[in-house]
Structure formats: C-alpha cells, structure tokens
Design an enzyme around this catalytic site. Structure first.
Site, PDB file in Angstrom:
ATOM      1  N   TYR B  97       0.826  -1.212   0.000  1.00  0.00           N
ATOM      2  CA  TYR B  97       0.000   0.000   0.000  1.00  0.00           C
ATOM      3  C   TYR B  97       0.858   1.259   0.000  1.00  0.00           C
ATOM      4  O   TYR B  97       0.537   2.246  -0.659  1.00  0.00           O
ATOM      5  CB  TYR B  97      -0.965  -0.001   1.192  1.00  0.00           C
ATOM      6  CG  TYR B  97      -2.176  -0.866   0.914  1.00  0.00           C
ATOM      7  CD1 TYR B  97      -2.937  -0.659  -0.227  1.00  0.00           C
ATOM      8  CD2 TYR B  97      -2.543  -1.894   1.771  1.00  0.00           C
ATOM      9  CE1 TYR B  97      -4.032  -1.457  -0.505  1.00  0.00           C
ATOM     10  CE2 TYR B  97      -3.638  -2.695   1.506  1.00  0.00           C
ATOM     11  CZ  TYR B  97      -4.385  -2.472   0.359  1.00  0.00           C
ATOM     12  OH  TYR B  97      -5.456  -3.245   0.072  1.00  0.00           O
ATOM     13  N   GLU B 196      -2.828 -31.349   5.929  1.00  0.00           N
ATOM     14  CA  GLU B 196      -3.185 -30.284   4.977  1.00  0.00           C
ATOM     15  C   GLU B 196      -4.411 -29.497   5.410  1.00  0.00           C
ATOM     16  O   GLU B 196      -4.395 -28.279   5.448  1.00  0.00           O
ATOM     17  CB  GLU B 196      -3.423 -30.876   3.582  1.00  0.00           C
ATOM     18  CG  GLU B 196      -3.864 -29.814   2.568  1.00  0.00           C
ATOM     19  CD  GLU B 196      -3.917 -30.326   1.133  1.00  0.00           C
ATOM     20  OE1 GLU B 196      -3.476 -31.461   0.886  1.00  0.00           O
ATOM     21  OE2 GLU B 196      -4.392 -29.577   0.278  1.00  0.00           O
ATOM     22  N   ASP B 248      -4.273 -34.287   1.063  1.00  0.00           N
ATOM     23  CA  ASP B 248      -5.241 -34.800   0.099  1.00  0.00           C
ATOM     24  C   ASP B 248      -4.497 -35.607  -0.954  1.00  0.00           C
ATOM     25  O   ASP B 248      -3.271 -35.498  -1.077  1.00  0.00           O
ATOM     26  CB  ASP B 248      -5.970 -33.640  -0.607  1.00  0.00           C
ATOM     27  CG  ASP B 248      -7.007 -32.975   0.304  1.00  0.00           C
ATOM     28  OD1 ASP B 248      -7.441 -33.611   1.280  1.00  0.00           O
ATOM     29  OD2 ASP B 248      -7.392 -31.826   0.004  1.00  0.00           O
TER      30      ASP B 248
END
Lengths: 639, 363
Positions: B97, B196, B248
């Site tokens: 920013y 995970e 996974d």
C-alpha cells in the site's frame, strides 16, 4: 403404340405457350433481388439511385439525390428517389419505368451502373405485385418550364405501362430532374444489409454526389467530398482477346457483306489495325480477302487462336471510369472519419485488363486501425461500377481473392492463413467494366473469372504491402516510445533514488540515455494557421556518437517558396537540403518553416523527410537517403 | 539497531551503489538474479534440498520492464532503510500500500511486490525478516506434547505446553520462529504429522490421536507459510523429530509435499532453512484411492496439466513420484483426506493412519 406417344406430344404442345417476360420475372423475382423483405427495400432504393447517378453523370451534372423511406402500412414502405438529372421526355417516361429490358445502355459497350434495363421497372412491378399500389413519376427537362407527373401500373403480360393519369405540374424548385415514388412490401433493418449501409457505401465511391436520406423522419446527409465529376465514359467496340467463339461466329455472319475478313476484324473490334488484322489472318492461314460470312467454324476457331500469337494492344481504357486513388481516399475519409482510422493505405488503381473481350479495371483501398472494431472478420466494401454490393458476399470474386491471400504476413490475423482475415480493417474493392461479370441478374456478386480474381488479388497485395510497412513503422515507433519512457521518466528517477541512498549527487545521464536509445529521432509536427502549414522538424541525436547529418525534404508545394525558413536551407531547387551542425550525443536541432500548397489539412499526407549520415535501422521518424536519390528526383521532375 | 538489520541495510546500500556507479560510468544499469523457475532448481547434495542453479536472469534498464524493476528495487531499498532507521517493521501488504505512492515505481498488485521482496533476499543473502518485513498470514497451529518457550511482546519468556496449555485450536505458530523468538523445552512426542486441511486436523485432535500415537499434529493450512515450514524444519533438525506429511490425494498436495520436503521453487534460495528432506509422504496416495476404495472426483483439465508439469519437475524425478503421478493420471481420479469418513469418523485414526504409519515404521 406410336400413335399413343404422338398424342401425348400433342397434348404437351397445347400447354407449351409463350410466357411474357413480365410473367417470367413475376415468378422469379429472386433473380431481380426481391427474394426477402429486407433485401427488397435495398434493391428498390438501389435501382432508383443507380439510375439517377447514371443520368446525372451522362448529363455532366453533379448529382443531388434525395431518398425517402416511410412506413405507410405494416411492412409497406413508400419509397421515393429524386434527382437533379436531365429529366426524361414525356413520351419515354412510361417505357423507362414500366418496360423490362428497356434502356439506353443495353447495346452499349461502356461502363455504367445499369446495364440490362431491368432495374427500375422491376421495382415498379414488384411494388404493384406486393402492395397493389401504383407508381408516380414526375420529371422535368431543362427545355420545359413545367414537369410531367404520371401515375402508372405495369401490364406484365404485354411488358408495357398502363397510364392511369397524366398531368402537367409546376416544379419550380427544380430546374430539371426526375422523382419516382412507389410503395413496396419490405422490412427496414439496420446493419450490413441495410438501405443506410447501401447509401453510405454509395457515398464512399461517389464522392461527387450529395445524397440525402430521409428515413421515417430521420435525415442523414452524405456530403459531397469533391466537385470533380468522373470523366465521361465512351462506348467502345469489344476487344477480341478472349471473346467467345459463338459470339465471334455470330458477328461474322451479321457483318456487312461487302467487307473482307481483315476489315471485319478492324471494324468489329477495338485495337486492331489493318496490319494487325493481316498478321492475324496470316497466322491463322485464312485468306484476308475472304467474306466474313463465308468463314467456316474451323476458320473462325483458327482466327481466334491466332489472336493469341499476335500482339494486340490492351483495350482502350477511356470507356472505363475508375474512381482514382485521391477520390477513393477522400470518399473513405469522408464517410469513415468517425472511426478515426490510424492508416489509409494509398488506394490502388490497377491498369485496365480484359476478360472475354471486356475491359475491366480493379481498384482497392484499405483502411486500418483507430476505432475500427478489432474483433471479427475484416469488413469488406464491394463495388461494381461504383455500385455497392451488399449480398452474396461468399460467392463473390472479391471474397475469393481475399481468401487467396495469406494475410498474416501483412499483419492481419487469419486462422491457418486461409479464409477471411480478421482485425481492425476495412477493405474496399471496386471493379469497373463495360460488362461486370455478375453471377446473376440481381447483380449481387461478381463471378469468379480468373482474370478478375487475379487482378483483385494483385490490388489487394499492393495495399496490404503498404499496411505492412505502416505496421512495421508503428512497431518501431512503439519500441522507441517505450525507450523514451525509460530515458525520460524512469532513468532520472533511478539516478535520483540511487544518489539518495548512496548520499551523492545524481550522475549525468546523457551517455546512458544515448546508449539506451541508439537512434536519431526525427519528430515533425504540422500546424495549420491562416491557410499556411507551419512545419517544425526536430532532429534529436540519441546515439552515443557525434553525428553530422544532412536533412532532405521533397518540396511540399508546387511553385511558391517556403517562407520563414530557419535555418536557411542550403539549396532551394527541387528539394530542400540542410547540412546540420555536428550534433553531440543528446543534441537537438530544430528546423522550422511554413508554406502554402493549396491543400486542405485533411488532404495532405505527412512530408517525407530523408536523412543522410545515419543508417536506416538507427533512424526513427524519417527515411534514410536512398542510394538512387538523384534518379528518384529526376522522376519527380518528369511528372 | 540489531546487527542483522544493520547488515541488511549495508547489503542494500551496496546494491544501490552498484547502480549508481554504472550510471556514473555511462553504463546501462543492470542487475543479475538467479532465474526463479523449475528449470533452474538443482539438488544440493550437501544440504539435501533443492536450491537455485547457476542460471541468472538479467534486469537491464535497456528494456522498459527491466528499468521499472530496477526503479522499484531502489524504492523498496530506500523504504526498508528508512523503516529500519525508524525501528519499525511492516507487513508485506502494508509495504504494497505504501508503494502506491511511488509514482512510476508502483506495483500492479501485491504479488509483484512480494516477489520483489523475495528477490531482495536472493541478491543480498538476507531474510526478509532482516528487512523487518513480515507476511500477514498467521502461521498455522500445532497440538501435542511439546513445551515451547516463546518471547512475548514484553520481552519475557513464556513456556507453553502445546497439549496442556492450549485450547482446542492449539498453539499458533508466530511469523518469526527463529531462536530470538521461539525455543523448545520438554518433548513428549515421537514424531510430527503435518496435515493439509483444518477438517482433518480437527478430526485427529477430537479423536485424541496426538496422545494415542504420541504425535505432534501440525496444521499446514494448504500451501504452508514460511514460518510453518521453518518450525517443522527446526523441530526436525534440532529436536530430531521425524516428520510425516498427510495430505489430500491430488496434484496440488504433491506440490505442498515438495515445498515441505524438497524446497519450493519460489523460495529455493531458503530451502536449507525451510525444507525437511527426511519428511515422508503418508497419503493420500493414488494407490490408497484404489486400495481403500475411496470416494473420488474426476481430474479436471487443470489437475491433469499440473500432473504433467510435475512429471517435468526435477523434484519429482524419483521412482515413487513417477509411479504416483502416472497412476493418478491413469485412474483419472483424485480424493480428499476426508473421503476416509466413508468408513466412519474413527476410521482414519483407528485403521488408516495406523496401517500407513506402520508401513513407515512409526506405529
């Protein structure tokens, strides 16, 4: 058994009777361009406008055409087309408007819009068939101080007009001219196949015409872009090259009995002298003294074959009326200026050619960039004898020619290098001929005659090459403008920030800047003031070396000299020449002058600036001085 | 000012000076940096991880893009220098920013400024923590019998047992896990399981798997943050905890494993700090999908593309991974960790993990 067959033939014979042309066309109105409601409106306007433009040009009048379209009932439109042409004498009005195959140009070999004499009477007939309404014609010739107004219908069986009423009216606001008004069934659409599109395109190729379109109360005016009328076209004899055998035999049979073969050739065809005729006969082994009507089929064949061996001049071109580069460009600019195209390729007018003994001439224009839509296929404006073709694009020689070209090498997208190219471009193709080879009477498309397709392709390639040059230049310009951004915006910031961090003064950037740019950059600007064009040329040396440069400029004006030239040019002959002081890296020299060459701002292209002393790859905004500069100058002189 | 920050400022100034000298000599400013792509990571035998190779990319002010990058680099350097001088720190997002006000040096989006911050690490051999830049993402959580000594904001050391002193969500890994902030005390676990998904982490917590298996459970939260990977690495290296990874069964999980065990392409310059070469993959493997008959989804176009890219990735160039990737492509299926719930909520802790960990010798 035999008897039985006979009786069938007899029965058939009873049914076999002559049908009138009117009846025939009534059943085949698609041939005339009335196959859909939308198309019918376009065709009706087109036939009217074609007639008006032809009439005006023949009488050497700058055309003023007013087209009005108004929906009077559900899907019924009143159409009127009014011109300032020479008018039609009273006794001919009904024939012109209500007799199919009647016209002044049917037997002529010359370039005109209407040819077959079907056009406007077909509109009258279609109106009558689709709405049952009559047609009103008003016409005034210069010699009379009143106009004739006639209400007619058409007798399709007898192929002649029924005159319902006829009166004399005052038409004071018009010195001469014709107006016809009829009502037809139709459907008003916008887009590529609309009346508006047709008129817009007509305006492009007829920059000498002023066309007003009044559609259900909305008025559009296509202004005249030039006061120059196209030169008048003349009738010519057919050219022998490629004439069909049948036609040749027929001409020989109908020839004056007193003539010999040689004089038949000289008098029947254009561009054949007695010497050429004798050469043809000799090459064919046909006795030149023979009577033409006595020629056998085999001899006719030999004669035609012999024409290929003998050098015959190309057909006379004064029967053709090309639009010419300047006016095509004017027409395109006049109508397309809303798109602010970035580039107009110099339009090409090819040399006249011949197909089947008919002279024809191809012209191509190409417009690129700006606000033209960049998605989808390139837009193609097709014209035949200055008439826009809106329908049957896929079956047209123009499309074939476009598809024959691999446009990718010229800078347009084209899937697999075949088919229609896409990108922000408009292609204009005009085919002018004493006999445009249309695919049908509706005159929607030009047939794929190899000679014609070839010529179109050549014209396209010429324009495409200009586009490629432009795009390459543009690419280089963009590259340079990116470099400008580096040296003007970013490099100074890099210098400043690094200086802040190391706590020293910002370093000098001249050397780095010239290393990054590595070009001599020429920037020219034009300003128009009181009819004068003020030119200023900035020559920047953004190379890391000192440069001694010479600047050359073709004179942008015919006679009068440049004024207030700073610095003074070295010579003031056919071109201006400056020998600049040695330019240090990052050095700049400005040249200023003004002139008046009588051209409007829109008509003047940028000046061609040539520089000596730097190679072309390191030069932006000008051309390197060509080796054959002197030769080129000599050619300019000749012109 | 601490020495590490001082050194960082010095390295940055050296680079700025290089640009300055180039300009002064009339040379086009240029910097060279390791090429950050999968074609330029090589296995470092000594460290056992994948690091950037020799290929260098050049950023030269000759091109607009290169010139902009150099300008941005200088602005970022100046910003970091000022920040360290003011004894402040900032998040990467805050810096992004702030860069909005850098005129021609501003970034298109935050990923560009994040990446440049990584570039600075590469060219200076510093860590972004040395620049007092930190990511905004919190590290993930861990639960299990280990005592962590964390220095608090006030400067005292707080001892936290990650089984007894924490709530159900566990101990949150801070962004700085270096020795000045985090040290380890008593250890009651035998190995570490990195997980995970949050759902599976919570399942193992609820089923008390940390206690039954004597395991430290670490939630990776998808692609793990640097601090999570650094924490795992330190626990492995300093405390000798074996690491297994439970993910996974899809191409993206393979990549997560690679970044934990081998080193990530984007941060290959830090692989020796972040990667745990001895970490083992528990599952879900492509063969698990078949052996356990798990509910599956078909591979998407992107899944297949990712798998094919992995076949080209030098980190996956082992028998085990080639087999896994090719099998997955062949069966054209992928499965989530939580697909094991097909056989009941306790199946994963009662059957699957004991079986799989048993194969690896942990159970």
């Amino acid at each position: 058994m035999g008897c039985h067959v006979d009786s069938i033939a007899e029965k058939l014979a009873e049914k076999q009777k002559e049908i009138s042309i009117g009846e025939f066309f009534e059943r085949n109105k698609h041939i005339l361009g009335f196959d859909s409601l939308t198309k019918s409106l376009v065709t009706a306007v087109k036939e009217g406008v074609d007639n008006s433009l032809d009439a005006c040009e023949e009488a050497n009048i700058l055309p003023e055409i007013v087209v009005e379209l108004e929906e009077v009932d559900d899907r019924e439109y009143r159409i009127s087309v009014e011109d300032n042409g020479p008018g039609i004498v009273k006794r001919k009005i009904s024939d012109v408007f209500a007799k199919l195959l009647y016209g002044s140009r049917f037997h002529d070999v010359r370039q005109s819009r209407g040819q077959q004499g079907i056009g406007v009477s077909a509109v009258v007939m279609y109106g009558q068939l689709s709405t049952g309404r009559t047609t009103v014609i008003r016409s005034k010739v210069k010699e009379k101080d009143y106009a004739v107004e006639m209400e007619i219908t058409m007798d399709t069986k007898k192929n002649k007009a029924d005159i319902i009423s006829e009166e004399v009216v005052l038409w004071d606001e018009k010195e001469h001219g014709t107006r016809f008004e009829t009502t037809i069934k139709g459907l008003l659409r916008s887009g590529d196949h609309s009346v508006f599109e047709y008129l817009k395109n007509t305006a492009i190729v007829n920059p000498h015409a002023r066309i007003v379109f009044n559609c259900d109360g909305d008025t559009t005016v296509f202004k005249r872009a030039t006061d120059q009328l196209p030169p008048p076209t003349l009738s010519v004899k057919p050219h022998i090259e490629g004439i069909e055998l049948g036609t040749f035999v027929k001409m020989a049979k109908e020839c004056d009995r007193r003539r010999k073969v040689s004089s038949f050739l000289v008098n029947g065809f254009s561009r054949i002298s007695y010497r050429t005729a004798r050469e043809i006969c000799e090459a064919a082994g046909v006795d030149e003294k023979k009577k033409p009507e006595e020629l056998s089929l085999a001899e006719c064949k030999k004669l035609l074959k012999a024409t290929k061996k003998v050098k015959i001049m190309a057909p006379k071109t004064d029967c053709l009326s090309p639009i010419r580069s300047m006016l095509i460009k004017k027409g395109l600019k006049n109508v397309l200026k809303g798109y602010r195209p970035e580039f107009y390729a110099p339009p090409t007018t090819r040399e006249p050619c011949v197909y089947s003994g008919n002279p024809f001439q191809v012209e191509v224009g190409l417009v690129y960039g700006g606000d033209l839509p960049s998605d989808g296929a390139v837009k193609v404006l097709r014209f035949a004898n200055r008439v826009p073709l809106l329908y049957k694009k896929s079956g047209c020689a123009t499309t074939t020619a476009i598809k024959n070209i691999d446009w990718r090498i010229y800078g347009l997208d084209q899937r697999g290098g075949r088919g229609m190219p896409s990108g922000p471009a408009i292609i204009l193709i005009h085919v002018a001929s004493t006999r445009v080879p249309f695919t049908s009477e509706a005159k929607d498309a030009i047939a794929d005659i190899p000679e014609v397709v070839d010529e179109i392709e050549r014209g396209l390639r010429e324009c495409a090459r200009h586009m490629r040059t432009h795009l390459n230049k543009e690419k280089r310009r963009k590259k340079v403008s990116r470099k400008f951004m580096i040296v003007k915006d970013i490099l100074p910031m890099i210098a400043e920030k690094s200086a802040v961090i190391v706590g020293k003064d910002p370093p000098s950037l001249d050397k780095v800047m010239t290393k990054i740019m590595g070009v001599v950059y020429v920037e020219s600007s034009y300003q128009w003031n009181n009819g004068h064009c003020h030119v200023s040329i900035d020559v920047n040396n953004y190379t890391p070396r000192k440069r001694k440069l010479k600047v050359y400029l073709e004179k942008p004006y015919p006679d009068n000299v440049a004024m207030d030239t700073m610095p003074e040019p070295r010579t003031d002959g056919e071109y201006l020449e400056w020998h600049l002081e040695t330019l240090k890296p990052s050095g700049l020299q400005q040249i200023n002058f003004k002139f008046d060459n009588g051209l409007e701002k829109e008509d003047m292209d940028g000046l061609e600036i040539y520089i000596e002393g730097i190679k072309g790859t390191s030069l932006i905004g000008a051309e390197p001085l060509p080796d054959d500069w002197d030769v080129e100058m000599a050619e300019i002189e000749k012109e | 000012m601490e020495k590490r920050h001082n050194d960082a400022v010095k390295s940055l100034e050296d680079i700025a000076e290089r640009f300055y000298d180039q300009l002064e000599k009339g040379e086009i400013p240029e910097m060279k940096i390791s090429t950050r792509s999968k074609n330029n990571i090589v296995f470092n035998k000594k460290m056992g991880v994948w690091k950037y190779g020799r290929s260098k990319s050049s950023r030269s002010a000759k091109k607009l893009k290169g010139a902009r990058m150099i300008l941005r680099t200088l602005y970022m350097m100046d910003f970091i220098r000022d920040m360290i001088g003011d004894e402040k720190s900032s998040t990467l997002r805050e810096m992004y920013y702030i860069s909005e006000g850098w005129d021609k040096a501003k970034f298109g989006d935050q990923s560009e400024s994040d990446r440049l911050a990584e570039d600075m690490e590469i060219v200076t051999d510093c860590l972004r923590e040395d620049f007092k830049l930190r990511p905004e993402e919190d590290g993930a959580r861990l639960i299990g019998d280990i005592t962590i000594k964390e220095r608090t904001r006030k400067g005292d050391i707080r001892e936290i047992n990650c089984r007894d002193d924490v709530g159900d969500s566990g101990y949150t890994i801070p962004y700085n896990v270096e020795e000045d902030k985090v040290n380890f005390g008593d250890l009651g676990v035998d190995f570490l399981i990195a997980i995970e998904t949050g759902g599976m982490f919570d399942r193992l917590v609820e089923n008390g798997f940390d206690e039954t298996a004597n395991a430290l459970l670490v939630h990776l939260k998808g692609q793990p943050a640097r601090s999570t990977r650094r924490m795992i690495k330190r626990l492995n290296e300093e405390e000798g905890l074996p690491v297994v990874v439970f993910l996974d069964g899809d191409p993206w999980s393979f990549r997560i494993f690679a970044s934990v065990a081998y080193g990530a392409i984007n941060s290959a310059h830090l692989s020796e700090f972040l990667a745990t070469p001895t970490a083992e993959y528990v599952g879900i493997t492509a063969s698990d999908i078949l052996n356990y008959d798990l509910p599956t989804d078909k591979l998407s176009k992107n899944d297949k593309k990712a798998l094919e890219q992995e076949l080209e990735d030098p980190r996956f160039n082992t028998r085990f991974w080639k087999d896994e990737i090719e099998t997955m492509l062949e069966i054209n299926k992928k499965a989530e960790q939580q697909a094991l719930a097909k056989y009941g909520l306790d199946y994963v802790t009662d059957t699957y993990l004991p079986e799989k960990l048993g194969e690896l010798g942990f159970f």
